[in-house]
Write a protein that holds these residues in place. Structure first.
Motif, mmCIF file in Angstrom:
data_model
loop_
_atom_site.group_PDB
_atom_site.id
_atom_site.type_symbol
_atom_site.label_atom_id
_atom_site.label_comp_id
_atom_site.label_asym_id
_atom_site.label_seq_id
_atom_site.Cartn_x
_atom_site.Cartn_y
_atom_site.Cartn_z
ATOM 1 N N TYR A 125 -1.673 -12.319 -18.665
ATOM 2 C CA TYR A 125 -2.414 -11.090 -18.706
ATOM 3 C C TYR A 125 -2.756 -10.530 -17.485
ATOM 4 O O TYR A 125 -3.420 -11.072 -16.826
ATOM 5 C CB TYR A 125 -3.528 -11.084 -19.576
ATOM 6 N N ASP A 126 -2.463 -9.259 -17.090
ATOM 7 C CA ASP A 126 -2.826 -8.669 -15.876
ATOM 8 C C ASP A 126 -4.077 -7.692 -16.464
ATOM 9 O O ASP A 126 -3.952 -7.021 -17.345
ATOM 10 C CB ASP A 126 -1.671 -7.383 -15.380
ATOM 11 N N VAL A 127 -5.189 -7.767 -15.529
ATOM 12 C CA VAL A 127 -6.356 -6.860 -15.674
ATOM 13 C C VAL A 127 -6.497 -6.024 -14.524
ATOM 14 O O VAL A 127 -6.402 -6.350 -13.285
ATOM 15 C CB VAL A 127 -7.761 -7.606 -15.842
ATOM 16 N N ILE A 128 -6.173 -4.690 -14.815
ATOM 17 C CA ILE A 128 -6.070 -3.477 -13.956
ATOM 18 C C ILE A 128 -7.005 -2.414 -14.143
ATOM 19 O O ILE A 128 -7.460 -2.279 -15.355
ATOM 20 C CB ILE A 128 -4.582 -2.896 -13.833
ATOM 21 N N GLU A 129 -7.371 -1.709 -13.139
ATOM 22 C CA GLU A 129 -8.132 -0.618 -13.235
ATOM 23 C C GLU A 129 -7.627 0.392 -14.258
ATOM 24 O O GLU A 129 -6.466 0.818 -14.136
ATOM 25 C CB GLU A 129 -8.239 0.226 -11.887
ATOM 26 N N LYS A 130 -8.480 1.197 -14.876
ATOM 27 C CA LYS A 130 -7.848 2.056 -15.846
ATOM 28 C C LYS A 130 -7.444 3.226 -14.851
ATOM 29 O O LYS A 130 -6.290 3.981 -15.304
ATOM 30 C CB LYS A 130 -8.818 2.791 -16.756
ATOM 31 N N ASP A 131 -8.206 3.595 -14.082
ATOM 32 C CA ASP A 131 -7.995 4.995 -13.078
ATOM 33 C C ASP A 131 -6.756 4.765 -12.222
ATOM 34 O O ASP A 131 -6.088 5.585 -11.802
ATOM 35 C CB ASP A 131 -9.158 5.268 -12.653
ATOM 36 N N ASP A 132 -6.788 3.288 -11.611
ATOM 37 C CA ASP A 132 -5.610 3.268 -10.682
ATOM 38 C C ASP A 132 -4.822 1.869 -11.198
ATOM 39 O O ASP A 132 -5.157 0.870 -10.546
ATOM 40 C CB ASP A 132 -6.138 3.107 -9.496
ATOM 41 N N PRO A 133 -3.978 1.897 -11.819
ATOM 42 C CA PRO A 133 -3.265 0.839 -12.369
ATOM 43 C C PRO A 133 -2.625 -0.229 -11.122
ATOM 44 O O PRO A 133 -2.433 -1.520 -11.522
ATOM 45 C CB PRO A 133 -2.228 0.983 -13.301
ATOM 46 N N SER A 134 -2.518 0.269 -10.151
ATOM 47 C CA SER A 134 -1.960 -0.496 -9.017
ATOM 48 C C SER A 134 -3.158 -1.418 -8.420
ATOM 49 O O SER A 134 -2.724 -2.189 -7.845
ATOM 50 C CB SER A 134 -1.511 0.359 -7.844
ATOM 51 N N LYS A 135 -4.263 -1.323 -8.970
ATOM 52 C CA LYS A 135 -5.249 -2.133 -8.383
ATOM 53 C C LYS A 135 -5.749 -3.249 -9.565
ATOM 54 O O LYS A 135 -5.962 -2.804 -10.712
ATOM 55 C CB LYS A 135 -6.654 -1.428 -8.090
ATOM 56 N N GLU A 136 -5.845 -4.546 -9.216
ATOM 57 C CA GLU A 136 -6.157 -5.515 -10.065
ATOM 58 C C GLU A 136 -7.915 -5.655 -10.094
ATOM 59 O O GLU A 136 -8.443 -5.037 -9.210
ATOM 60 C CB GLU A 136 -5.898 -6.886 -9.687
ATOM 61 N N CYS A 137 -8.264 -5.974 -11.200
ATOM 62 C CA CYS A 137 -9.962 -6.305 -11.364
ATOM 63 C C CYS A 137 -9.994 -7.751 -11.578
ATOM 64 O O CYS A 137 -9.267 -8.611 -11.849
ATOM 65 C CB CYS A 137 -10.125 -5.529 -12.843
ATOM 66 N N PHE A 138 -11.177 -8.047 -11.140
ATOM 67 C CA PHE A 138 -11.722 -9.501 -10.996
ATOM 68 C C PHE A 138 -12.087 -9.855 -12.287
ATOM 69 O O PHE A 138 -12.563 -9.293 -13.222
ATOM 70 C CB PHE A 138 -12.913 -9.457 -10.269
ATOM 71 N N VAL A 139 -11.380 -11.121 -12.797
ATOM 72 C CA VAL A 139 -11.816 -11.693 -14.235
ATOM 73 C C VAL A 139 -12.351 -13.050 -14.011
ATOM 74 O O VAL A 139 -12.361 -13.876 -13.239
ATOM 75 C CB VAL A 139 -10.297 -12.332 -14.653
ATOM 76 N N TYR A 140 -13.521 -12.945 -14.602
ATOM 77 C CA TYR A 140 -14.730 -14.050 -14.547
ATOM 78 C C TYR A 140 -14.236 -15.012 -15.193
ATOM 79 O O TYR A 140 -14.523 -16.194 -14.887
ATOM 80 C CB TYR A 140 -16.140 -13.617 -14.990
ATOM 81 N N SER A 141 -13.574 -15.010 -16.617
ATOM 82 C CA SER A 141 -13.402 -16.030 -17.418
ATOM 83 C C SER A 141 -12.068 -15.763 -18.227
ATOM 84 O O SER A 141 -11.890 -14.393 -18.535
ATOM 85 C CB SER A 141 -14.474 -16.753 -18.074
ATOM 86 N N ARG A 142 -11.378 -16.709 -18.799
ATOM 87 C CA ARG A 142 -10.101 -16.524 -19.617
ATOM 88 C C ARG A 142 -10.160 -17.714 -20.904
ATOM 89 O O ARG A 142 -10.807 -18.817 -20.346
ATOM 90 C CB ARG A 142 -8.825 -16.632 -19.022
ATOM 91 N N VAL A 143 -9.788 -17.410 -21.952
ATOM 92 C CA VAL A 143 -9.664 -18.485 -22.949
ATOM 93 C C VAL A 143 -8.301 -18.511 -23.316
ATOM 94 O O VAL A 143 -7.583 -17.706 -23.327
ATOM 95 C CB VAL A 143 -10.560 -17.985 -24.183
#
Length: 76
Positions: free
Chosen positions: A58-76
């Motif tokens: 899963y990629d976590v990206i900004e809604k307004d700018d999909p070229s930028k990734e968001c920091f993910v604190y945890s995954r399950v």
């Protein structure tokens, strides 16, 4: 072999299926587990989750700018 979602896989270890699973196939059963972890702790107001089938993650990206990734604190 074993059939998973309509596709025939050979007996033995299957490193990666089309559905991003790692499986073991023998004459009695087929056991699989996912190759990805779901993001659960990230900025949900600013970011969105998109499944990338090429990387099986899963990629976590900004809604307004999909070229930028968001920091993910945890995954399950």
């Amino acid at each position: 072999g074993c059939i998973l979602n309509g596709k025939l896989y050979p007996f033995g270890e299957i490193e990666r299926t089309e559905d991003c699973l790692s499986c073991s196939c023998n004459r009695k059963e087929m056991r699989c587990c996912s190759l990805y972890h779901t993001p659960v702790n990230y900025d949900k107001e600013r970011c969105k989750v998109v499944f990338n089938k090429k990387t099986c993650n899963y990629d976590v990206i900004e809604k307004d700018d999909p070229s930028k990734e968001c920091f993910v604190y945890s995954r399950v």
